[in-house]
Design a protein around this motif. Sequence first.
Motif, mmCIF file in Angstrom:
data_model
loop_
_atom_site.group_PDB
_atom_site.id
_atom_site.type_symbol
_atom_site.label_atom_id
_atom_site.label_comp_id
_atom_site.label_asym_id
_atom_site.label_seq_id
_atom_site.Cartn_x
_atom_site.Cartn_y
_atom_site.Cartn_z
ATOM 1 N N TYR A 138 0.853 -1.199 0.000
ATOM 2 C CA TYR A 138 0.000 0.000 0.000
ATOM 3 C C TYR A 138 0.889 1.250 0.000
ATOM 4 O O TYR A 138 0.701 2.165 -0.802
ATOM 5 N N GLU B 281 1.252 4.303 -2.711
ATOM 6 C CA GLU B 281 0.994 5.723 -2.405
ATOM 7 C C GLU B 281 2.234 6.576 -2.676
ATOM 8 O O GLU B 281 2.117 7.716 -3.128
ATOM 9 N N ASP C 49 -9.403 6.067 1.341
ATOM 10 C CA ASP C 49 -8.938 5.641 0.017
ATOM 11 C C ASP C 49 -10.111 5.487 -0.952
ATOM 12 O O ASP C 49 -9.951 5.609 -2.156
ATOM 13 N N GLU D 206 -6.522 2.751 -5.912
ATOM 14 C CA GLU D 206 -7.369 3.205 -4.797
ATOM 15 C C GLU D 206 -8.494 2.205 -4.533
ATOM 16 O O GLU D 206 -8.883 2.003 -3.380
HETATM 17 FE FE LIG Z 1 -4.810 5.123 -1.600
#
Ligand SMILES: [Fe+2]
Length: 242
Positions: free
Chosen positions: A69, A73, A121, A150
Amino acid sequence: MFTASEIQKYDLNDDMPEDYRKLLVKLCCVEHGIEMISRTAILDFLTQVWMVGTYQAPSPYERVRTASYCWQEVGHSELFYNIARDLDPALADEDIPVTQYAFHMKFTTWTELAAVNFFTDRVGMYQANEWVNSSYVVLAKIAPMVVKDERGHTTMGYDRLERVCESVKGKEEAQRAVEKWHPAALDMFGHSESKRQHEYIKWGLKKHTNGELRQQYIQDVAPLIAKLGLDVPDENKNRRFF
Ligand SMILES: [Fe+2]
Ligand SMILES: [Fe+2]
């Protein structure tokens, strides 16, 4: 109002109307700051995600998932920072305060992190979807990938909440987290009366108003919260922007 096919498209080095360029700089150098780790607030936010999501992960699988994750990002940060820098290097480097207060909120538990990902998100997914077929070709090119990422992030949050809700104590914690993060997520869409949103739509930089996106979000998340066996918060409770 233009139809999608009538909207003029612009690439980075194209001549652009001055009004369009001003809006584009505002969008990419200021509003998209929430995707840039160059902003202190976002660095702090992702640091919290990393600390909670790796050290408190209930399994090696979940630790790796958090790392993945963060990697995605950070990838978004690089993309959006470079887009901003190409348009206005000085503004891109400014540590402009992040106005979405969700990014300043603290969370210290695995349960809360799951809610953070599920709710915030998911807002990111709706916002990234606004750039699909954007009149700014640079944004249009990256939008589908960001939407996909996302979607993965919000799904990860949901999966984790499902697991947490298997125990009575977990379910209580999840309910509290939902009550804290649901209003913050709704506020992330901004004021429904904002004037600039109509300019963005006119120039093909956005497709929907803040209010339309927020309503869609409310409709979509309610059945998901209910499916977890949790109470759906009153959409007007603990809100700051309408
Ligand atoms: Fe995200
Ligand atoms: Fe992102």
